[in-house]
Design an enzyme around this catalytic site. Structure first.
Site, PDB file in Angstrom:
ATOM      1  CG  ASP A  14       8.399 -11.760  -2.793  1.00 30.80           C
ATOM      2  OD1 ASP A  14       8.668 -10.602  -2.403  1.00 30.80           O
ATOM      3  OD2 ASP A  14       8.861 -12.783  -2.260  1.00 30.80           O
ATOM      4  CB  CYS A  15       2.590 -12.357  -6.339  1.00 31.24           C
ATOM      5  SG  CYS A  15       1.347 -12.544  -7.630  1.00 31.24           S
ATOM      6  N   GLY A  16       3.043  -9.392  -8.092  1.00 25.14           N
ATOM      7  CA  GLY A  16       2.384  -8.157  -8.514  1.00 25.14           C
ATOM      8  C   GLY A  16       0.867  -8.284  -8.533  1.00 25.14           C
ATOM      9  NE  ARG A  19       4.055  -5.714  -5.597  1.00 27.42           N
ATOM     10  CZ  ARG A  19       4.847  -6.542  -6.274  1.00 27.42           C
ATOM     11  NH1 ARG A  19       5.324  -7.628  -5.706  1.00 27.42           N
ATOM     12  NH2 ARG A  19       5.171  -6.282  -7.539  1.00 27.42           N
TER      13      ARG A  19
END
Length: 143
Positions: A14-16, A19
């Protein structure tokens, strides 16, 4: 036959930033061992070892944004490292991410392109972050 490259990423999908870091590892042609640390948090001993290997303080590993940091009073400078680690063990969301472990070192990859410092292979081509920021050019060189 070459030796496989062993990279571990403590990842939050969920963390850019996490990712982007994972994508840069893959852009180097490496498929890492992905540990979703919110589902499978590191043990206390492993977390302590990671802090030492990263060369940062326990406090530097604590994530404030989007966590119960304030509610738990973790900004109190009198709290010991052991107390801060207790909090991270109780609430793994407090562990900042992504943490990448490679043969070249261990790093909290914030910003995500910090991972390039510890990858044992060059980038295979251009890479842009999710927000469009170019990090690696078409020839695989860091911008």
């Amino acid at each position: 036959m070459s030796n496989p490259i062993d990279i571990v990423i403590y990842h939050n999908p969920d963390c850019g930033t996490s990712r982007n870091t994972l994508a840069m590892i893959r852009n180097a042609g490496i498929e890492p061992h992905v540990i979703e640390y919110l589902k499978t948090p590191p043990s206390r001993t492993l977390l302590e070892q990671l802090v030492v290997r990263m060369g940062i303080s326990v406090r530097e590993l604590i994530r404030e944004k989007g966590t119960p940091y304030e509610e738990l009073g973790l900004g109190d400078p009198s709290l010991t490292d052991a107390q801060l680690i207790d909090a991270m063990m109780e609430e793994p969301i407090l562990i900042n991410r992504p943490i990448v472990v490679s043969t070249l070192g261990v790093k909290l990859c914030r910003p995500s392109e910090a991972v390039l410092d510890i990858l044992p292979q060059e980038q295979k081509g251009a890479f842009s972050k999710e927000d469009g920021e170019v990090v690696v050019d078409a020839s695989g060189r860091r911008v």
